[in-house]
Design an enzyme around this catalytic site. Structure first.
Site, PDB file in Angstrom:
ATOM      1  CG  ASP A 135     -22.048  14.055  -1.091  1.00  0.00           C
ATOM      2  OD1 ASP A 135     -21.228  14.121  -2.072  1.00  0.00           O
ATOM      3  OD2 ASP A 135     -21.572  13.245  -0.208  1.00  0.00           O
ATOM      4  CD  GLU A 163     -22.230  12.242  -5.801  1.00  0.00           C
ATOM      5  OE1 GLU A 163     -22.394  12.284  -4.517  1.00  0.00           O
ATOM      6  OE2 GLU A 163     -21.040  11.879  -6.110  1.00  0.00           O
TER       7      GLU A 163
HETATM    8  C1  GLC Z   1     -19.549  12.058  -3.011  1.00  0.00           C
HETATM    9  C2  GLC Z   1     -18.299  13.318  -3.349  1.00  0.00           C
HETATM   10  C3  GLC Z   1     -17.024  12.724  -3.087  1.00  0.00           C
HETATM   11  C4  GLC Z   1     -17.241  12.299  -1.519  1.00  0.00           C
HETATM   12  C5  GLC Z   1     -18.301  11.473  -1.377  1.00  0.00           C
HETATM   13  C6  GLC Z   1     -18.439  11.242   0.090  1.00  0.00           C
HETATM   14  O1  GLC Z   1     -19.424  11.465  -3.994  1.00  0.00           O
HETATM   15  O2  GLC Z   1     -18.416  13.955  -4.629  1.00  0.00           O
HETATM   16  O3  GLC Z   1     -16.246  13.693  -3.306  1.00  0.00           O
HETATM   17  O4  GLC Z   1     -16.063  11.971  -1.143  1.00  0.00           O
HETATM   18  O5  GLC Z   1     -19.573  12.117  -1.678  1.00  0.00           O
HETATM   19  O6  GLC Z   1     -19.075  12.325   0.606  1.00  0.00           O
END
Ligand code: GLC
Length: 519
Positions: free
Chosen positions: A191, A258
């Site tokens: 994440d 991500e």
């Molecule tokens: C990422 C997740 C999202 C979350 C954010 C904070 O972008 O995909 O759902 O709100 O991180 O952890």
């Protein structure tokens, strides 16, 4: 081929209205049959669920709402038997404010956990220490009465950021990651890895000139008003990546980041040799139907960075068919895009329900739970992409027997369900099955050397080995010259039947992708 399972909304096995791990296990056959080889599970740890599990209160346990450790072991074992690799969602940037570390940190200045987080005294005027804003709206600093200092949170107030400049934090995560890999996970979807490290001096971020602020579907205008020069993408981030790789690489495990950076030049260092093994490519998910941008950016992305994972939808964004105009048009465009990405290196990843052509669900305003919308960080509620998988046309959609699912069922119609689409040869599900089967059977689509072919405006065309992919995203039919030889059509957006042969030139209908194989 990857697939994102959003656990709370995939399959409930015990009738409590929440998707769970035994539910996922019961659907592994469906995923394997679809042609999936890698599954990413959304967070499964204990959590107060303010940000739907991305606020972890214990990284070493399984959320009882989703099942037990034994249920998880069963899931991993059965996935392994089917040749499916399972990625855990790792959330290293922040914990929940209910994590024991944060409890100790705010309570006791001298606790070893104090320095797990980022604390500062008020700025010179008495307010927050700098101008950083939270992705979820408002200042990124929250005053904590008990601690007598501000703490940093780049997301919700209840998600304090960890201090990755403290080696003890990195050590904890080495140990957490090792434990889950030992249990049988094949790696991690990480994440927001690009934000874990901040500039040590926490300087103010510069403003973006007013006429260049982007909003589109990316929500929060406040966030995009700033150049995020000091709160993300720091030069020494690569040391953290190397550290994670040192845990995963010896076990052959994968890191999928991500990293929400769409400039290929800047993204390059986050993947492959320097960074994580793979990173999502956000260039296609952030936008509505923009053929010229898609064709240009796809090529630029591939020429500039490697290890890209192709996504069109997720639990964070409006679903692709909705972004692309909705209805039959939106569904056709989404399938055309999926077929465009099916042969791109390294692999595409579906979000649950993509294979059904699902659009955003209907979520009544008084039932919205998303903290991003509730805090004013966006104009769009992510709930619309998070409603349950429609398996069958029963009152609980085959998702649950509970009359009170955790989130609205979203007004799905019988025709959107898996069971109805299975029976219909012309369904979106069957089109995706053909597409994914093709990727599984045609090794050129996975390993062939990629060569771009010249193409007109709004058209993208590439050859991999003996396979040719032509995506005509433009509003008009496109005539293309086929490379020498006799070509067999193996997939087209609109055709459930067996392919035909083509030689010389081919006319691709507007907003369609064709895949052809040299005879
Ligand atoms: C990422 C997740 C999202 C979350 C954010 C904070 O972008 O995909 O759902 O709100 O991180 O952890």
């Amino acid at each position: 081929m990857g697939y994102q399972v959003y656990v709370p909304s995939f399959q409930d096995s015990n009738g409590d209205g929440w998707g769970d791990l035994p539910g996922v296990t019961s659907r592994l056959g469906y995923l394997a049959d679809l042609g999936v080889t890698i599954i990413w599970l959304s967070p499964i740890h204990p959590s107060p669920f303010v940000d739907h599990g991305y606020d972890v209160s214990d990284y070493r346990a399984v959320n009882p709402r989703f099942g037990t450790l034994h249920d998880l072991e069963t899931l991993l074992g059965e996935a392994d038997d089917r040749g499916l690799r399972v990625l855990m969602d790792l959330v290293p940037n922040h914990t929940s404010a209910e994590h024991e570390w944060f409890g100790q940190a705010r309570h006791d200045r001298h606790s070893p956990y104090r320095d797990f987080y980022i604390w500062r005294d008020p700025g010179p005027g008495g307010g927050p220490p700098n101008n950083w804003v939270s992705r979820f709206g408002g200042s990124a600093w929250a005053w904590d009465e008990e601690a007598g200092q501000y703490y940093l949170h780049l997301f919700a107030r209840s998600q304090p950021d960890l201090n990755w400049r403290n080696p003890a934090v990195a050590e904890e995560f080495d140990s957490i990651m090792s434990a889950w890999l030992d249990l049988g996970f094949s790696g991690f979807r990480v994440d927001v890895p690009h934000v874990v490290l901040k500039h040590p001096d926490l300087p103010d971020n510069p403003l973006v000139p007013e006429d260049q602020v982007v909003t589109d579907v990316r929500g929060s205008r406040e966030w995009w008003r700033f150049q995020h020069r000091y709160d993300m993408d720091q030069p020494d981030l690569l040391d953290i990546y190397a550290r994670w790789r040192a845990v995963t690489a010896p076990r052959g495990a994968m890191l999928l980041g991500e990293v929400n950076i769409t400039d290929p030049g800047r993204l390059r260092r986050h993947s492959a040799d320097l960074g994580l093994d793979t990173v999502f490519w956000f260039g296609l998910i952030e936008h509505r139907w923009e053929p010229d941008r898609f064709t240009e950016w796809t090529r630029k992305a591939l020429d500039g960075a490697s290890g890209l994972v192709w996504v069109l939808s997720s639990h964070d964004r409006p679903r692709a068919p909705s972004r692309y105009g909705g209805g039959a048009t939106g569904r056709r465009r989404a399938l055309t895009m999926a077929a465009l990405t099916v042969g791109l290196p390294c692999f595409p990843l579906l979000y649950q329900g993509d294979e059904l052509g699902l659009e955003d669900a209907m979520v009544p305003a008084d039932q919205v739970q998303d903290p991003l919308l509730r805090s004013g960080g966006a104009t769009y509620a992510r709930d619309a992409a998070r409603t349950p998988m429609p398996w069958s046309a029963t009152p609980g959609l085959g998702f649950t027997d509970s009359p009170e699912p955790w989130i609205t069922l979203g007004g799905r119609t019988p025709g959107q369900t898996v069971s109805a689409q299975r029976r219909d040869p012309a369904s979106t599900l069957n089109a995706y099955r053909r597409l994914l089967r093709l990727r599984a059977d045609d090794s050129d689509l996975r390993h062939g050397k990629l060569r771009w072919l010249p193409a007109g405006q709004g058209v993208i065309s590439y050859v991999r080995g003996s396979t040719l992919v032509v995506a005509n995203l433009s509003p008009d039919p496109a005539t293309i010259t086929l490379p020498e030889g006799r070509w067999q059509l193996t997939f087209r957006t609109d055709d459930p039947g067996p392919g035909h042969q083509a030689m010389g030139t081919a006319e691709i209908p507007a907003e369609h992708t064709w895949i052809l194989r040299r005879d």
